[in-house]
Design a protein around this motif. Structure first.
Motif, short mmCIF file in Angstrom:
data_model
loop_
_atom_site.label_atom_id
_atom_site.label_comp_id
_atom_site.label_asym_id
_atom_site.label_seq_id
_atom_site.Cartn_x
_atom_site.Cartn_y
_atom_site.Cartn_z
N MET A 297 0.74 -1.77 -0.27
CA MET A 297 0.01 -0.08 -0.37
C MET A 297 0.81 1.25 0.02
O MET A 297 0.12 2.04 -0.38
CB MET A 297 -1.14 -0.08 1.33
CG MET A 297 -1.60 1.41 1.51
SD MET A 297 -0.77 2.24 2.64
CE MET A 297 -0.18 1.52 4.33
N PHE A 298 1.63 1.22 1.13
CA PHE A 298 3.21 2.36 0.98
C PHE A 298 3.72 2.99 -0.14
O PHE A 298 3.66 4.36 -0.35
CB PHE A 298 3.91 2.46 2.40
CG PHE A 298 4.70 3.01 2.11
CD1 PHE A 298 4.01 4.43 2.86
CD2 PHE A 298 5.98 3.17 2.58
CE1 PHE A 298 4.70 5.63 3.18
CE2 PHE A 298 6.53 4.53 2.92
CZ PHE A 298 6.30 5.54 3.15
N LEU A 299 3.84 1.69 -1.09
CA LEU A 299 4.54 1.21 -2.35
C LEU A 299 3.66 2.58 -3.30
O LEU A 299 4.49 3.21 -4.13
CB LEU A 299 5.23 0.27 -2.78
CG LEU A 299 5.62 -0.07 -4.14
CD1 LEU A 299 7.17 1.22 -4.03
CD2 LEU A 299 6.40 -1.15 -4.16
N ALA A 300 2.35 1.75 -3.12
CA ALA A 300 1.47 2.57 -4.62
C ALA A 300 1.62 3.86 -4.22
O ALA A 300 1.11 4.56 -5.00
CB ALA A 300 0.02 1.33 -4.00
N ASN A 301 0.85 4.31 -3.03
CA ASN A 301 1.36 5.48 -2.35
C ASN A 301 2.24 6.70 -3.13
O ASN A 301 1.80 7.73 -3.32
CB ASN A 301 1.12 5.88 -1.02
CG ASN A 301 0.36 6.85 -0.41
OD1 ASN A 301 1.08 7.11 0.41
ND2 ASN A 301 0.01 7.83 -0.87
N LEU A 302 3.14 6.15 -3.23
CA LEU A 302 4.91 6.65 -3.59
C LEU A 302 4.60 7.10 -4.43
O LEU A 302 5.34 7.89 -5.10
CB LEU A 302 6.00 6.11 -2.28
CG LEU A 302 5.86 6.27 -1.22
CD1 LEU A 302 7.14 5.63 -0.66
CD2 LEU A 302 5.37 6.69 -0.18
N VAL A 303 4.83 5.85 -5.29
CA VAL A 303 5.09 5.80 -6.64
C VAL A 303 5.05 7.19 -7.60
O VAL A 303 5.91 7.50 -7.91
CB VAL A 303 4.93 4.49 -7.47
CG1 VAL A 303 3.84 4.31 -8.11
CG2 VAL A 303 6.17 4.37 -8.86
N SER A 304 3.63 7.34 -7.53
CA SER A 304 3.47 8.68 -8.81
C SER A 304 3.86 9.83 -8.39
O SER A 304 4.42 10.74 -8.82
CB SER A 304 1.68 9.22 -8.61
OG SER A 304 1.15 8.34 -7.62
N GLY A 305 3.46 9.55 -6.57
CA GLY A 305 4.36 11.46 -6.19
C GLY A 305 5.97 11.86 -6.25
O GLY A 305 6.00 12.55 -6.77
N LEU A 306 6.51 10.38 -6.52
CA LEU A 306 7.97 10.87 -7.08
C LEU A 306 8.30 10.84 -8.49
O LEU A 306 9.48 11.70 -8.83
CB LEU A 306 8.63 8.92 -6.00
CG LEU A 306 9.00 9.60 -4.51
CD1 LEU A 306 9.37 7.81 -4.05
CD2 LEU A 306 9.79 10.54 -4.23
N VAL A 307 7.88 10.25 -8.51
CA VAL A 307 7.90 9.85 -10.31
C VAL A 307 7.61 12.07 -10.29
O VAL A 307 7.89 12.62 -11.29
CB VAL A 307 7.00 9.22 -10.97
CG1 VAL A 307 7.92 9.73 -12.34
CG2 VAL A 307 7.96 7.94 -11.21
N ILE A 308 6.33 12.19 -10.65
CA ILE A 308 6.01 13.38 -11.12
C ILE A 308 6.87 14.28 -9.97
O ILE A 308 6.90 15.23 -10.70
CB ILE A 308 4.38 13.97 -10.52
CG1 ILE A 308 3.54 13.13 -11.52
CG2 ILE A 308 4.05 14.99 -10.39
CD1 ILE A 308 2.46 12.89 -10.92
N LEU A 309 7.38 14.74 -8.86
CA LEU A 309 8.20 16.06 -8.46
C LEU A 309 9.27 15.64 -8.96
O LEU A 309 10.02 16.85 -8.37
CB LEU A 309 8.29 14.99 -6.95
CG LEU A 309 7.02 15.81 -5.12
CD1 LEU A 309 7.55 14.71 -4.50
CD2 LEU A 309 7.36 17.01 -5.53
N SER A 310 10.43 14.77 -9.48
CA SER A 310 11.13 14.81 -10.27
C SER A 310 10.83 15.44 -10.98
O SER A 310 12.40 15.82 -11.96
CB SER A 310 11.91 12.95 -10.71
OG SER A 310 11.71 12.40 -11.24
N ARG A 311 9.79 15.38 -11.93
CA ARG A 311 9.47 15.97 -13.39
C ARG A 311 8.79 17.49 -13.26
O ARG A 311 8.87 17.28 -14.14
CB ARG A 311 8.83 14.55 -14.66
CG ARG A 311 10.54 13.83 -14.48
CD ARG A 311 11.04 13.93 -15.41
NE ARG A 311 11.80 13.13 -15.53
CZ ARG A 311 12.63 12.19 -16.51
NH1 ARG A 311 13.40 13.30 -17.25
NH2 ARG A 311 13.88 11.65 -17.08
N LEU A 312 8.74 17.85 -12.09
CA LEU A 312 7.62 19.09 -12.18
C LEU A 312 7.72 19.73 -13.05
O LEU A 312 7.03 20.64 -13.79
CB LEU A 312 7.17 19.23 -10.61
CG LEU A 312 6.23 19.92 -10.16
CD1 LEU A 312 4.77 20.37 -11.28
CD2 LEU A 312 6.03 20.03 -8.86
#
Length: 621
Positions: A297-312
């Protein structure tokens, strides 16, 4: 033989953890600068400390300047540094979490902060020598390892200082990390223009080090008397029931007693409490499927946020045609939403519960990721900002709520170890998600002819990110988040169950290829729970013993002459006796769970109705 020795050492390291402070050190921690230490001192120090560490979220501001300084053009290589940093963060947190619990947050914060800043200086050398490998090693590896220790140090301390408000304490300890992007995103560009990119890393690293060391001086664990558990305690497959014995003639406030199973004539000190506390060792917690579900659950919660943060910043510049200065402002505001989400959702979880809070967060992420492709195609800038900032709020909320969720499910004594291992999901999301995003992004540009400003290079990635969030949402439904859910026996024909809006939804088999759902009413659930306890026989012993040491602390935080207690062990739905030998409680006559798969309470496939009942035996202390 060698393998057996190494494995036993690993098991010992990830087994029971205990703070190894000397009596003098504990006494010194009761004061600071000659004055009594108060727990609220650690809160602002933790926020400032985490804000400095949260500067990693502003890394996207450095992507273009570093690529230009080393390659002379935008090569899209610098973003890899961020992924390496997050990967090393998770590795350090998972490996050093038990070490932190044994050595305290001050030592961990001092070492971690020094590594974090030293990595800045190594990265500065890499930029000066035009070596991307040194940048990767400095900011990626060295700073990442230091960041892992830095991140979990104040979290573990605040969770122990604020046990009655776990969600608030967790949110307070990590919200600073989220605001780090807001504070630090606007600092680099003016410094780069004034003194150059190389000196910017030197100056930032030096300033950070001074601030981190001041904050680390304040960190400490609470004294032993504040961390003792009083009352019933659930450990893996075993429930220890502890009663507080009253002095003759004393009066106890009935309103302070939790719900109990006993008639009104039963003395308060002899009543059995419905909801025990949880206190698992690190190894026991890792063997439960609740921890595995929490990890997914934690992995699913993080992956989109991390990817978008690095490319925002890149999204703002390439897709929506904004300037670098505007992009840095968007990144800074995004850090503010990260901060708000950490504090808001963690505090909300104290009211509605950890699991419902995560369901809200993951559900929000699924909806936003599903509509982002449409927003990119239409290039609606304000809808993009609203969607991204909401997504980041839910992403930050995951970090703010997870320490309290760990505390609820597994107890307070191994928060650093369990949280550290859980943060490897952060590494997997940052490294694996970032690499997959980059591979798809580069493939579409190089082989399909799309430009960096084409919505398609991002939309293709949003599809798999949405699927990840949806998977986490489904997995979370099956995580048993309370002791009652773990102990409540299954009824005949029950296949599985979950809680929906606080009530149990059962999936039952009624015949060959025939199934049905049953939504239990609160009174039906309480009736089953009461029946579970009523079927347990109770036998009171008169032998007087004294529990001391670590197990004595687990059994109710008793000290010699303080809070006499009675202990009983419930195993597999039945009860067996705990014995006391030589002043310490042992479980010689309680079946050991060397293999967690043999524990009925940790295996959802064994019908609870088939587990034999036992007998309660209490040794009055």
């Amino acid at each position: 033989m060698e393998e057996s020795y190494v494995w036993s050492k690993i098991q010992d390291y990830y087994g029971e953890t205990k703070y190894n402070a000397s009596a003098k050190s504990i006494q010194n921690d009761r004061t600071i600068l000659g004055k009594p230490f108060k727990r609220w001192y650690i809160a602002p120090a933790a926020m400032v400390f985490q804000a400095i560490c949260g500067s990693v979220y502003a890394w996207s501001v450095f992507n273009l300047p570093i690529d230009n300084a080393i390659y002379g053009s935008d090569q899209k290589v610098a973003p890899i540094t961020f992924y390496i940093n997050i990967g090393c963060l998770g590795i350090a947190a998972s490996l050093l979490g038990p070490w932190l619990e044994r050595n305290g947050p001050r030592k961990a914060a001092t070492i971690g902060g020094s590594l974090f800043c030293f990595g800045h200086w190594v990265a500065a050398l890499g930029i000066y020598l035009k070596s991307i490998a040194l940048v990767f090693f400095g900011y990626g590896v060295v700073s990442g390892l230091g960041l892992g220790l830095c991140y979990i140090s104040p979290i573990s301390a605040l969770q122990k200082w604020f046990p009655e408000r776990k969600g608030f304490g967790a949110g307070l300890s990590v919200c600073g990390f989220g605001i780090g992007g807001l504070i630090c995103a606007k600092i680099p560009l003016p410094l780069i223009n004034a003194i150059g990119l190389t000196l910017t890393f030197v100056v930032i690293g030096s300033c950070y080090w001074v601030i981190l060391m001041i904050c680390a001086f304040i960190f400490r664990f609470p004294p032993p008397e504040r961390t003792k558990i009083r009352g019933p305690i659930y450990r893996n497959g075993t429930l220890f029931i502890t009663r507080k014995q009253q002095k003759p003639g004393s009066v106890q406030d009935e309103k302070s007693m939790p719900p109990v199973i006993a008639d009104s004539k039963t003395p308060p000190q002899n009543r059995i409490v419905f909801e025990p506390a949880i206190d698992l060792t690190l190894r026991e917690a890792l063997s439960t499927y609740e921890y595995l579900g929490m990890y997914m659950m934690f992995l699913a919660n993080l992956v989109s946020g991390l990817v978008i943060l690095s490319r925002l910043a890149d999204m703002c510049i390439n897709v929506f045609d904004k300037s670098a200065d505007t992009a840095s402002t968007v990144v800074a505001i995004n850090g503010g939403f990260n901060f708000v989400g950490r504090l808001m959702f963690s505090s909300l979880s104290d009211v509605i519960g950890r699991k419902p809070s995560y369901l809200v967060m993951l559900g929000t992420q699924v909806i936003i990721l599903a509509v982002l492709p449409l927003i990119f195609v239409t290039k609606n800038y304000w809808a993009f900002l609203l969607a991204i900032w909401t997504l980041t709020c839910a992403y930050g909320g995951g970090f703010g709520t997870i320490p309290a969720f760990i505390h609820d499910l597994f107890g307070m004594h191994n928060i650093s170890g369990l949280h550290g291992i859980l943060l490897t999901a952060w590494s997997i999301a940052g490294v694996g998600g970032g690499i997959l995003f980059t591979l798809i992004y580069n493939h579409l540009i190089r082989n399909r002819g799309y430009s960096p400003g084409s919505p398609e290079v991002y939309n293709t990635n949003f599809y798999w990110l949405c699927a990840c969030a949806a998977t986490g949402f489904v997995v979370l439904l099956f995580v048993r988040s309370t002791v009652k859910d773990r102990l409540l026996p299954r009824v005949g024909g029950e296949v599985t169950r979950m809680r929906v809006f606080g009530r149990i939804l059962r999936f039952e088999k009624t015949g060959t290829f025939r199934f049905k759902f049953k939504y239990l009413k609160p009174e039906e659930e309480e009736k089953e729970w009461t029946s579970f306890w009523a079927n347990i026989k109770y036998h009171e012993e008169t032998t007087v013993v004294t529990t001391t040491g670590s197990m004595g602390d687990v059994m109710g935080g008793t000290e010699r002459g303080e809070y006499p207690s009675a202990a009983a062990a419930i195993h597999g739905g039945g009860l067996t006796a705990g014995t006391s030998i030589g002043g310490e409680l042992t479980r010689a006559d309680t079946p050991r769970i060397d293999n967690p798969r043999n524990d009925p309470l940790s295996r959802p496939d064994i019908p609870r109705g088939d587990i034999p009942r036992g007998e309660v035996r209490a040794d009055l202390v």
